[in-house]
Design a protein around this motif. Structure first.
Motif, PDB file in Angstrom:
ATOM      1  N   GLN A 204       0.808  -1.221   0.000  1.00 34.29           N
ATOM      2  CA  GLN A 204       0.000   0.000   0.000  1.00 34.29           C
ATOM      3  C   GLN A 204       0.843   1.275   0.000  1.00 34.29           C
ATOM      4  O   GLN A 204       0.426   2.296  -0.556  1.00 34.29           O
ATOM      5  N   LEU A 205       2.025   1.247   0.613  1.00 30.44           N
ATOM      6  CA  LEU A 205       2.799   2.458   0.848  1.00 30.44           C
ATOM      7  C   LEU A 205       4.024   2.545  -0.054  1.00 30.44           C
ATOM      8  O   LEU A 205       4.614   1.525  -0.430  1.00 30.44           O
ATOM      9  N   GLU A 206       4.408   3.784  -0.372  1.00 27.60           N
ATOM     10  CA  GLU A 206       5.660   4.009  -1.072  1.00 27.60           C
ATOM     11  C   GLU A 206       6.822   3.622  -0.158  1.00 27.60           C
ATOM     12  O   GLU A 206       6.724   3.735   1.072  1.00 27.60           O
TER      13      GLU A 206
ATOM     14  N   LEU B 236       6.984   3.931   3.921  1.00 26.13           N
ATOM     15  CA  LEU B 236       7.072   2.722   4.731  1.00 26.13           C
ATOM     16  C   LEU B 236       8.296   2.758   5.639  1.00 26.13           C
ATOM     17  O   LEU B 236       8.226   2.397   6.822  1.00 26.13           O
ATOM     18  N   SER B 237       9.438   3.211   5.101  1.00 26.28           N
ATOM     19  CA  SER B 237      10.661   3.308   5.888  1.00 26.28           C
ATOM     20  C   SER B 237      10.494   4.286   7.047  1.00 26.28           C
ATOM     21  O   SER B 237      10.906   4.003   8.181  1.00 26.28           O
ATOM     22  N   LYS B 238       9.868   5.424   6.780  1.00 32.11           N
ATOM     23  CA  LYS B 238       9.646   6.409   7.834  1.00 32.11           C
ATOM     24  C   LYS B 238       8.696   5.867   8.896  1.00 32.11           C
ATOM     25  O   LYS B 238       8.898   6.075  10.105  1.00 32.11           O
ATOM     26  N   LEU B 239       7.656   5.145   8.451  1.00 28.82           N
ATOM     27  CA  LEU B 239       6.713   4.540   9.394  1.00 28.82           C
ATOM     28  C   LEU B 239       7.421   3.542  10.299  1.00 28.82           C
ATOM     29  O   LEU B 239       7.237   3.559  11.529  1.00 28.82           O
ATOM     30  N   LEU B 240       8.234   2.663   9.698  1.00 27.66           N
ATOM     31  CA  LEU B 240       8.951   1.660  10.492  1.00 27.66           C
ATOM     32  C   LEU B 240       9.897   2.312  11.493  1.00 27.66           C
ATOM     33  O   LEU B 240       9.960   1.913  12.662  1.00 27.66           O
ATOM     34  N   ASN B 241      10.643   3.328  11.038  1.00 28.21           N
ATOM     35  CA  ASN B 241      11.595   3.990  11.927  1.00 28.21           C
ATOM     36  C   ASN B 241      10.875   4.688  13.077  1.00 28.21           C
ATOM     37  O   ASN B 241      11.362   4.683  14.219  1.00 28.21           O
ATOM     38  N   THR B 242       9.712   5.261  12.802  1.00 32.39           N
ATOM     39  CA  THR B 242       8.922   5.892  13.864  1.00 32.39           C
ATOM     40  C   THR B 242       8.445   4.848  14.862  1.00 32.39           C
ATOM     41  O   THR B 242       8.513   5.042  16.081  1.00 32.39           O
TER      42      THR B 242
ATOM     43  N   LEU C 122      -0.737   5.390  14.861  1.00 34.40           N
ATOM     44  CA  LEU C 122       0.125   5.822  13.768  1.00 34.40           C
ATOM     45  C   LEU C 122      -0.635   5.989  12.451  1.00 34.40           C
ATOM     46  O   LEU C 122      -0.135   6.629  11.525  1.00 34.40           O
ATOM     47  N   ASP C 123      -1.834   5.411  12.370  1.00 33.02           N
ATOM     48  CA  ASP C 123      -2.589   5.535  11.125  1.00 33.02           C
ATOM     49  C   ASP C 123      -2.945   6.984  10.823  1.00 33.02           C
ATOM     50  O   ASP C 123      -3.012   7.394   9.661  1.00 33.02           O
ATOM     51  N   GLN C 124      -3.142   7.801  11.840  1.00 33.71           N
ATOM     52  CA  GLN C 124      -3.479   9.206  11.627  1.00 33.71           C
ATOM     53  C   GLN C 124      -2.275   9.982  11.100  1.00 33.71           C
ATOM     54  O   GLN C 124      -2.409  10.797  10.180  1.00 33.71           O
ATOM     55  N   ALA C 125      -1.094   9.724  11.669  1.00 31.30           N
ATOM     56  CA  ALA C 125       0.098  10.437  11.237  1.00 31.30           C
ATOM     57  C   ALA C 125       0.501  10.071   9.810  1.00 31.30           C
ATOM     58  O   ALA C 125       1.031  10.914   9.075  1.00 31.30           O
ATOM     59  N   PHE C 126       0.235   8.813   9.412  1.00 27.74           N
ATOM     60  CA  PHE C 126       0.674   8.359   8.091  1.00 27.74           C
ATOM     61  C   PHE C 126      -0.489   8.130   7.132  1.00 27.74           C
ATOM     62  O   PHE C 126      -0.298   7.580   6.039  1.00 27.74           O
TER      63      PHE C 126
END
Length: 348
Positions: free
Chosen positions: A144-146, A150-156, A213-217
């Motif tokens: 679903q994600l670029e 995705l990398s930024k989400l995982l790191n967060t 985290l769904d709201q932030a991303f």
């Protein structure tokens, strides 16, 4: 000019008597896994079975890594790290080896008894809890994600999970794909119940943060996690204080057990699985019965399924509410009711 002293080595007593020199580094791991310096391929040997460590003073020690079938020195099963002497015989499952240290041959074979000071810098056994937290549905999320998002989400997520686990006393964390593995090294005997409550509180907070985290991303649905906790003996640095566990392969089968528990929770379509030993260390927990359900799962290296306990995060929160007073005391040292700004009630 004097000739150099012969290097220490291990010699197999079966087969062709192969010799393995102990000359590179100061730790030689023994087990079934290919990453070990000494690979023993048969069923009675654990993936990470034992290790030999050389200290700064040149002494060698044999350390069992919470192996399923044990490590033996001169016919005695190890219960603590033991000094090695020239001629000592080591047994791991069906394998028999002889430790040779010609330069110190005059000291004679050891009795197998440990001879350590408190600051020896040696790996020793301690009770630890291993937590595995995994993002559910990560494969679908990847589609679903670029990649950059995705990398930024995982790191967060990694940063938030690490922060929470450290706040509740973890001694090490490791990131593996879409999962985090963390270790709690238990201290004084009898405190395990409070420490396990801290681990469960950490799991609850990670679940809450992950769902937000769904709201932030701008995700299509809230993120969910699953978790597994295993408690038992493992090998850690003896002189460690604070954040000491750096080599996760020294934890014996604890990591594999925690991974299997998290997988069992997924298979049962629930959120959290605890090993029987974790529940045992947590007792007496009279309030646990309505919220945790028994089941069985298969762990690597075990001949039969083992008992486990499963629950949802909704039930976990209700269970934690029943132990709010204990949680406040374990986390802040204060008696309930706590200050409204207590870490257990952030922002309230």
């Amino acid at each position: 000019m004097a000739e150099p002293s012969p290097a220490p080595f291990l010699k197999f007593e079966e087969g062709d008597g192969r010799e393995i020199p102990l000359i590179s580094g100061n730790v030689w791991k023994i087990g079934r896994g290919e990453q070990n310096a000494i690979v023993l391929i048969h069923d009675q040997v654990s993936r990470n079975h034992a290790m030999i460590q050389q200290l700064d003073d040149g002494e060698f020690y044999l350390i069992d890594m919470d192996s399923r079938n044990g490590s033996f020195l001169n016919g005695q099963r190890l219960t603590a790290p033991a000094a090695l002497r020239d001629g000592d015989r080591l047994s791991f499952g069906k394998s028999r080896l002889c430790f040779r240290n010609p330069a110190r041959a005059a000291t004679g074979p050891s009795s197998g008894a440990p001879a350590l000071g408190p600051d020896a810098g040696l790996f020793q056994q301690a009770t630890v809890s291993v937590l595995v937290v995994d993002i559910r549905g990560f494969a679908e999320l990847r589609q679903q994600l670029e990649p950059e998002v995705l990398s930024k989400l995982l790191n967060t997520w990694y940063a938030e999970a690490d922060r929470i686990m450290r706040h509740y006393g973890s001694t090490a964390e490791k990131h593996v794909g879409d999962a985090v593995i963390a270790v709690w090294t238990h201290g004084a005997k009898g405190q395990e119940q409070m420490e396990i409550l801290r681990i469960l509180r950490a799991v609850d907070e990670i679940a809450r943060v992950t769902a937000g985290l769904d709201q932030a991303f701008i995700l299509e649905a809230p993120l969910r996690i699953g978790a597994g906790v295993h408690t038992g003996l493992a090998t850690v640095a003896s002189n460690a204080s604070g954040r000491a566990v750096s080599d996760f392969t020294t934890l014996g089968d604890g990591v594999n057990a925690a991974l299997a528990l998290e997988s069992s929770a997924k298979e049962l379509e629930t959120d959290l699985a605890l090993g029987a030993s974790t529940m045992d260390y947590g007792s007496p927990w009279p309030a646990a019965v309505p919220y945790f359900r028994p089941s069985e799962t298969t762990l690597e290296g075990r001949d039969a399924p083992v008992k486990t306990w499963h629950t949802s995060f909704t039930n976990l929160r209700q269970f934690l509410a029943e132990h709010r007073e204990d949680l406040v005391k374990a986390t802040t040292g204060r008696t309930y009711p706590a200050d409204k700004r207590s870490p257990l009630h952030p922002g309230r």
